[in-house]
Structure formats: C-alpha cells, structure tokens
Design a protein around this motif. Structure first.
Motif, PDB file in Angstrom:
ATOM      1  N   LEU A   1       0.821  -1.239   0.159  1.00 40.48           N
ATOM      2  CA  LEU A   1      -0.039  -0.093   0.017  1.00 40.48           C
ATOM      3  C   LEU A   1       0.958   1.290  -0.060  1.00 40.48           C
ATOM      4  CD1 LEU A   1      -2.493  -1.141   2.506  1.00 40.48           C
ATOM      5  CD2 LEU A   1      -2.940  -1.134   0.181  1.00 40.48           C
ATOM      6  N   SER A   2       2.171   1.003   0.132  1.00 37.34           N
ATOM      7  CA  SER A   2       3.136   2.281   0.379  1.00 37.34           C
ATOM      8  C   SER A   2       3.609   2.421  -1.196  1.00 37.34           C
ATOM      9  CB  SER A   2       4.151   2.185   1.607  1.00 37.34           C
ATOM     10  OG  SER A   2       3.366   2.108   2.422  1.00 37.34           O
TER      11      SER A   2
ATOM     12  N   LEU B   1      -1.264   4.263  11.316  1.00 41.41           N
ATOM     13  CA  LEU B   1      -1.795   4.602  10.190  1.00 41.41           C
ATOM     14  C   LEU B   1      -1.666   6.250  10.047  1.00 41.41           C
ATOM     15  CD1 LEU B   1      -5.269   2.821   9.896  1.00 41.41           C
ATOM     16  CD2 LEU B   1      -3.325   2.314   8.655  1.00 41.41           C
ATOM     17  N   PHE B   2      -1.827   6.844  11.136  1.00 39.36           N
ATOM     18  CA  PHE B   2      -1.501   8.310  11.392  1.00 39.36           C
ATOM     19  C   PHE B   2      -0.375   8.800  10.951  1.00 39.36           C
ATOM     20  CE2 PHE B   2       0.158  11.855  13.659  1.00 39.36           C
ATOM     21  CZ  PHE B   2      -0.690  12.905  13.092  1.00 39.36           C
TER      22      PHE B   2
ATOM     23  N   VAL C   1      -9.939   3.413   5.921  1.00 43.18           N
ATOM     24  CA  VAL C   1     -10.373   2.638   7.007  1.00 43.18           C
ATOM     25  C   VAL C   1     -10.042   1.011   6.681  1.00 43.18           C
ATOM     26  CG1 VAL C   1     -12.437   1.727   8.421  1.00 43.18           C
ATOM     27  CG2 VAL C   1     -12.263   4.250   7.718  1.00 43.18           C
ATOM     28  N   LEU C   2      -9.082   0.404   7.626  1.00 42.09           N
ATOM     29  CA  LEU C   2      -9.036  -0.741   7.205  1.00 42.09           C
ATOM     30  C   LEU C   2     -10.079  -1.939   7.632  1.00 42.09           C
ATOM     31  CD1 LEU C   2      -5.340  -1.104   8.743  1.00 42.09           C
ATOM     32  CD2 LEU C   2      -6.127  -0.958   6.605  1.00 42.09           C
ATOM     33  N   THR C   3     -10.235  -2.905   6.914  1.00 45.01           N
ATOM     34  CA  THR C   3     -11.348  -3.821   7.092  1.00 45.01           C
ATOM     35  C   THR C   3     -10.820  -5.145   7.044  1.00 45.01           C
ATOM     36  OG1 THR C   3     -11.985  -3.889   4.633  1.00 45.01           O
ATOM     37  CG2 THR C   3     -13.026  -2.238   6.137  1.00 45.01           C
TER      38      THR C   3
ATOM     39  N   ALA D   1      -0.593  -1.628   8.335  1.00 44.91           N
ATOM     40  CA  ALA D   1      -0.464  -0.256   9.174  1.00 44.91           C
ATOM     41  C   ALA D   1       1.031  -0.243   9.192  1.00 44.91           C
ATOM     42  CB  ALA D   1      -1.216  -0.308  10.496  1.00 44.91           C
ATOM     43  N   GLY D   2       2.012  -0.305   8.108  1.00 47.89           N
ATOM     44  CA  GLY D   2       3.188  -0.411   8.230  1.00 47.89           C
ATOM     45  C   GLY D   2       4.166  -1.737   8.204  1.00 47.89           C
ATOM     46  N   GLY D   3       3.300  -2.834   8.211  1.00 51.75           N
ATOM     47  CA  GLY D   3       3.816  -4.091   8.031  1.00 51.75           C
ATOM     48  C   GLY D   3       4.175  -4.695   6.699  1.00 51.75           C
ATOM     49  N   VAL D   4       3.995  -5.744   6.270  1.00 49.26           N
ATOM     50  CA  VAL D   4       4.552  -6.377   5.369  1.00 49.26           C
ATOM     51  C   VAL D   4       3.866  -5.824   3.964  1.00 49.26           C
ATOM     52  CG1 VAL D   4       5.429  -8.565   6.126  1.00 49.26           C
ATOM     53  CG2 VAL D   4       3.083  -8.362   5.487  1.00 49.26           C
ATOM     54  N   HIS D   5       2.726  -5.084   4.062  1.00 50.38           N
ATOM     55  CA  HIS D   5       1.752  -4.771   2.997  1.00 50.38           C
ATOM     56  C   HIS D   5       1.852  -3.142   3.181  1.00 50.38           C
ATOM     57  CE1 HIS D   5       0.560  -8.667   1.726  1.00 50.38           C
ATOM     58  NE2 HIS D   5       0.070  -8.815   3.004  1.00 50.38           N
ATOM     59  N   GLY D   6       2.867  -2.617   3.771  1.00 46.14           N
ATOM     60  CA  GLY D   6       3.032  -1.202   3.736  1.00 46.14           C
ATOM     61  C   GLY D   6       2.030  -0.497   4.584  1.00 46.14           C
TER      62      GLY D   6
END
Length: 165
Positions: free
Chosen positions: A8-9, A39-40, A124-126, A137-142
């Motif tokens: 996502l990043s 996220l912020f 918003v994450l679901t 939220a900053g992990g393996v998927h950005g």
C-alpha cells in the motif's frame, strides 16, 4: 490485485501538485490505537514528504471508526481545510458489526465528500484479524495511511486541474 498481494506504500508520484499552502485534517479512530496510530504516522509522514507543512496538518481523534464520518464533516466544513483523511480499523470478529460499521462509514465519508465538495479520504482498514491490520499499518503490505495521504494529494491536484482549466 488484492491488498494481500500489494504494498500500500507503493504508488505513482508523477505530477503531484504543490501542497505547501494546503491544509489537511487527519481524523483518527482511537479504537485499536496500536493500528490507527501507525496509520496516522504513515499519512502524516507522506504529507510532509510531498510538501505539506507541519503547521498545516491537524489531527482530530474520535472514539471509534463509526464517529469518523461526523468529525470528517466538521473538518470538511472548515474553509481552511483542503482535504480530510479518515483513518480507522474495523476487525471482523465473531459478529456482523463490522459489516454495518464499514458500510455506514464508507457511505458517510462519500456523502461528506460530495456535500462539502472536497476530498474526504476513506482510510479505514477492514481486515479479518489483528495480524492483517498490522500488516497494512506499516507491516509487510505497507501502510494504508501512506495510500490515503497520497490519494488526498492527488485529489487536490485533480480538483485544481479540472476547476482551473
């Protein structure tokens, strides 16, 4: 491509507008703060990286994701705010509460954006579980916060392009 396969990043930054004079509101749900604070940070750092001034970024906290809509509207109604980024996470769990909350928040954010005629970004994450939330939220998927911030910047640029041509 599903977000399970996407970072996502990672996004295109070509042609981004100058945002040094733009003001952003970031509305953050306090529920699951170990995720929403990340996220912020992602959203904030992305805005700074691409030219926003720290003094032009305001944060508003709300108890949970359901409250993102009204707080986003309050910020969007302010003439000095150019874009609002709404950040939260609703983890599936054992009941269907997530379906109702996610739908209400998505629809509410869309309505606020249209009503106030400015970008109000759904960040918003679901996820199905906490591990998936942290991965996004900053992990393996950005970080979905990064994606939400770059979306706000791009929407400001598009609005300027369309309305100033």
């Amino acid at each position: 491509m599903s977000s399970a396969d996407k970072n996502l990043s990672v996004f295109t930054t070509e042609g981004l507008p100058d945002i040094s004079n733009k003001k952003f509101a970031i509305v953050v749900a306090e529920w699951n703060s170990e995720v929403t604070d990340k996220l912020f940070e992602g959203a904030y750092q992305t805005l700074i990286t691409y030219g926003a001034l720290p003094a032009n970024i305001v944060r508003g906290n709300v108890p949970g994701s359901f409250e993102l809509t009204l707080a986003s509207q309050w910020y969007a109604q302010r003439a000095d705010i150019d874009a609002v980024i709404a950040l939260g996470v609703v983890i599936q769990g054992e009941t269907k509460h997530n379906d109702y909350i996610n739908h209400a928040v998505a629809q509410g954010i869309t309505n606020v954006s249209l009503k106030c005629d400015k970008p109000v970004i759904f960040g918003v994450l679901t996820p199905n579980n906490m591990e998936q939330a942290l991965d996004r939220a900053g992990g393996v998927h950005g970080n979905k916060g990064d994606e939400a911030a770059i979306t706000a910047i791009k929407m400001i640029g598009l609005k300027n392009l369309i309305l100033n041509d």
